[in-house]
Design a protein around this motif. Structure first.
Motif, PDB file in Angstrom:
ATOM      1  N   UNK A 175     -34.466  20.161  -5.578  1.00 22.70           N
ATOM      2  CA  UNK A 175     -35.030  20.947  -6.677  1.00 22.70           C
ATOM      3  C   UNK A 175     -34.006  21.944  -7.234  1.00 22.70           C
ATOM      4  N   UNK A 176     -32.914  22.137  -6.510  1.00 17.03           N
ATOM      5  CA  UNK A 176     -31.894  23.101  -6.918  1.00 17.03           C
ATOM      6  C   UNK A 176     -30.759  22.393  -7.661  1.00 17.03           C
ATOM      7  N   UNK A 177     -30.199  23.059  -8.670  1.00 17.54           N
ATOM      8  CA  UNK A 177     -29.004  22.492  -9.304  1.00 17.54           C
ATOM      9  C   UNK A 177     -27.895  22.326  -8.258  1.00 17.54           C
ATOM     10  N   UNK A 178     -27.065  21.316  -8.446  1.00 18.41           N
ATOM     11  CA  UNK A 178     -26.019  21.005  -7.474  1.00 18.41           C
ATOM     12  C   UNK A 178     -25.150  22.225  -7.152  1.00 18.41           C
ATOM     13  N   UNK A 179     -24.706  22.950  -8.166  1.00 18.16           N
ATOM     14  CA  UNK A 179     -23.838  24.113  -7.934  1.00 18.16           C
ATOM     15  C   UNK A 179     -24.567  25.196  -7.159  1.00 18.16           C
ATOM     16  N   UNK A 180     -25.829  25.407  -7.469  1.00 20.24           N
ATOM     17  CA  UNK A 180     -26.617  26.416  -6.761  1.00 20.24           C
ATOM     18  C   UNK A 180     -26.717  26.068  -5.276  1.00 20.24           C
ATOM     19  N   UNK A 181     -27.017  24.819  -4.983  1.00 19.89           N
ATOM     20  CA  UNK A 181     -27.123  24.380  -3.593  1.00 19.89           C
ATOM     21  C   UNK A 181     -25.775  24.489  -2.887  1.00 19.89           C
ATOM     22  N   UNK A 182     -24.725  24.070  -3.559  1.00 17.01           N
ATOM     23  CA  UNK A 182     -23.379  24.140  -2.976  1.00 17.01           C
ATOM     24  C   UNK A 182     -23.007  25.595  -2.680  1.00 17.01           C
ATOM     25  N   UNK A 183     -23.224  26.478  -3.658  1.00 20.51           N
ATOM     26  CA  UNK A 183     -22.897  27.899  -3.484  1.00 20.51           C
ATOM     27  C   UNK A 183     -23.739  28.528  -2.379  1.00 20.51           C
ATOM     28  N   UNK A 184     -25.017  28.194  -2.361  1.00 20.22           N
ATOM     29  CA  UNK A 184     -25.896  28.741  -1.322  1.00 20.22           C
ATOM     30  C   UNK A 184     -25.428  28.299   0.064  1.00 20.22           C
ATOM     31  N   UNK A 185     -25.125  27.033   0.218  1.00 22.76           N
ATOM     32  CA  UNK A 185     -24.687  26.510   1.514  1.00 22.76           C
ATOM     33  C   UNK A 185     -23.441  27.235   1.995  1.00 22.76           C
ATOM     34  N   UNK A 186     -22.460  27.388   1.110  1.00 23.62           N
ATOM     35  CA  UNK A 186     -21.218  28.060   1.497  1.00 23.62           C
ATOM     36  C   UNK A 186     -21.461  29.536   1.824  1.00 23.62           C
ATOM     37  N   UNK A 187     -22.360  30.175   1.076  1.00 23.62           N
ATOM     38  CA  UNK A 187     -22.687  31.576   1.361  1.00 23.62           C
ATOM     39  C   UNK A 187     -23.303  31.714   2.750  1.00 23.62           C
ATOM     40  N   UNK A 188     -24.222  30.825   3.084  1.00 25.52           N
ATOM     41  CA  UNK A 188     -24.883  30.902   4.397  1.00 25.52           C
ATOM     42  C   UNK A 188     -23.864  30.766   5.518  1.00 25.52           C
ATOM     43  N   UNK A 189     -22.979  29.787   5.424  1.00 27.70           N
ATOM     44  CA  UNK A 189     -21.975  29.618   6.474  1.00 27.70           C
ATOM     45  C   UNK A 189     -21.088  30.865   6.579  1.00 27.70           C
ATOM     46  N   UNK A 190     -20.690  31.410   5.436  1.00 29.23           N
ATOM     47  CA  UNK A 190     -19.841  32.608   5.419  1.00 29.23           C
ATOM     48  C   UNK A 190     -20.575  33.798   6.056  1.00 29.23           C
ATOM     49  N   UNK A 191     -21.834  33.995   5.677  1.00 32.48           N
ATOM     50  CA  UNK A 191     -22.626  35.103   6.225  1.00 32.48           C
ATOM     51  C   UNK A 191     -22.770  34.967   7.740  1.00 32.48           C
ATOM     52  N   UNK A 214     -20.834  33.356   9.828  1.00 33.67           N
ATOM     53  CA  UNK A 214     -19.521  33.597  10.448  1.00 33.67           C
ATOM     54  C   UNK A 214     -19.201  35.090  10.493  1.00 33.67           C
ATOM     55  N   UNK A 215     -19.605  35.812   9.458  1.00 26.04           N
ATOM     56  CA  UNK A 215     -19.352  37.261   9.414  1.00 26.04           C
ATOM     57  C   UNK A 215     -20.231  38.050  10.380  1.00 26.04           C
ATOM     58  N   UNK A 216     -21.242  37.402  10.937  1.00 24.91           N
ATOM     59  CA  UNK A 216     -22.167  38.066  11.864  1.00 24.91           C
ATOM     60  C   UNK A 216     -22.185  37.381  13.230  1.00 24.91           C
ATOM     61  N   UNK A 217     -21.090  36.726  13.577  1.00 23.87           N
ATOM     62  CA  UNK A 217     -21.036  35.965  14.829  1.00 23.87           C
ATOM     63  C   UNK A 217     -21.368  36.812  16.052  1.00 23.87           C
ATOM     64  N   UNK A 225     -26.226  28.767  19.486  1.00 24.13           N
ATOM     65  CA  UNK A 225     -26.291  28.713  18.029  1.00 24.13           C
ATOM     66  C   UNK A 225     -24.895  28.513  17.441  1.00 24.13           C
ATOM     67  N   UNK A 226     -23.898  29.207  17.982  1.00 20.28           N
ATOM     68  CA  UNK A 226     -22.536  29.074  17.469  1.00 20.28           C
ATOM     69  C   UNK A 226     -22.019  27.643  17.609  1.00 20.28           C
ATOM     70  N   UNK A 227     -22.363  27.002  18.728  1.00 22.27           N
ATOM     71  CA  UNK A 227     -21.968  25.596  18.906  1.00 22.27           C
ATOM     72  C   UNK A 227     -22.591  24.728  17.819  1.00 22.27           C
ATOM     73  N   UNK A 228     -23.874  24.951  17.547  1.00 24.24           N
ATOM     74  CA  UNK A 228     -24.556  24.182  16.508  1.00 24.24           C
ATOM     75  C   UNK A 228     -23.978  24.507  15.126  1.00 24.24           C
ATOM     76  N   UNK A 229     -23.661  25.784  14.905  1.00 23.77           N
ATOM     77  CA  UNK A 229     -23.109  26.199  13.615  1.00 23.77           C
ATOM     78  C   UNK A 229     -21.803  25.465  13.315  1.00 23.77           C
ATOM     79  N   UNK A 230     -21.005  25.220  14.332  1.00 27.60           N
ATOM     80  CA  UNK A 230     -19.764  24.462  14.118  1.00 27.60           C
ATOM     81  C   UNK A 230     -20.059  23.101  13.506  1.00 27.60           C
ATOM     82  N   UNK A 231     -21.063  22.420  14.030  1.00 26.20           N
ATOM     83  CA  UNK A 231     -21.455  21.104  13.503  1.00 26.20           C
ATOM     84  C   UNK A 231     -22.105  21.238  12.128  1.00 26.20           C
TER      85      UNK A 231
END
Length: 192
Positions: A87-103, A105-108, A115-121
């Motif tokens: 339901x999300x535009x491709x760029x919105x989904x891509x940007x959201x996904x990258x933001x989540x991974x970054x966030x 990682x910044x709160x490891x 959870x960290x092991x799963x986050x790697x995958x």
């Protein structure tokens, strides 16, 4: 686990962290985090409670119940990540996904080792973005089957998803606006 929906239904980076933490911490530990991460934990619980009580979810579970009985809700959650992703535009989904991974990682420092092991995958295979693909949801469904103690790993849940995709889409479309409204209401209580 519907990681995409929980990460999407947030209002701050810290809430993203809390949304993910909820499934990986003991109940008694939920008050040991900073306030905004705690809000994410609270929001995750409220989303689950609202979802479990919604009539559209009860109907959607009927697709999977004959195959997996009490696990039907978990497969509805996974299926709904597919519909949210699409339901999300491709760029919105891509940007959201990258933001989540970054966030995350910044709160490891707040994240447990499992959870960290799963986050790697998750990050390597870009789970959040790839939920929009049939193969991405098939992978996620298989993960749930692999973790479920009392289910045969070869249960044809993905086949049921494909067969009933249109019906599940109708349930998602009727449910998700109600959930968005509820999440907005809950977030407003955090600011009072």
């Amino acid at each position: 686990m519907n990681f995409l929906a929980h990460s999407y239904l947030t209002f701050s980076d810290e809430q993203i962290v809390g949304q993910f933490l909820e499934d990986f911490i003991r109940n008694k530990d939920r008050f040991s985090f900073p306030k905004k991460i705690g809000q994410g934990i609270t929001l995750h619980r409220a989303i689950d409670t609202f979802t479990d009580a919604h009539q559209e979810i009860h109907e959607a579970k009927k697709v999977f119940s004959p195959l997996v009985r009490l696990y039907a809700g978990a497969f509805v959650d996974v299926s709904f990540d597919y519909f949210l992703a699409n339901s999300l535009p491709d760029k919105t989904l891509k940007d959201h996904s990258q933001r989540v991974y970054r966030v995350l990682r910044n709160h490891e420092m707040f994240l447990p080792e499992n959870f960290l092991r799963m986050l790697n995958h998750m990050e390597k295979d870009n789970w959040l973005y790839n939920y929009r693909e049939d193969w991405g949801i098939k992978f996620s469904i298989q993960n749930v089957l692999n973790k479920a103690k009392y289910l045969d790993k070869d249960t044809a849940v993905f086949d049921a998803f494909l067969k009933h995709k249109a019906q599940l889409q109708v349930h998602f479309d009727a449910f998700f606006p109600d959930l968005l409204e509820e999440v907005q209401r809950i977030n407003e209580t955090f600011n009072h």
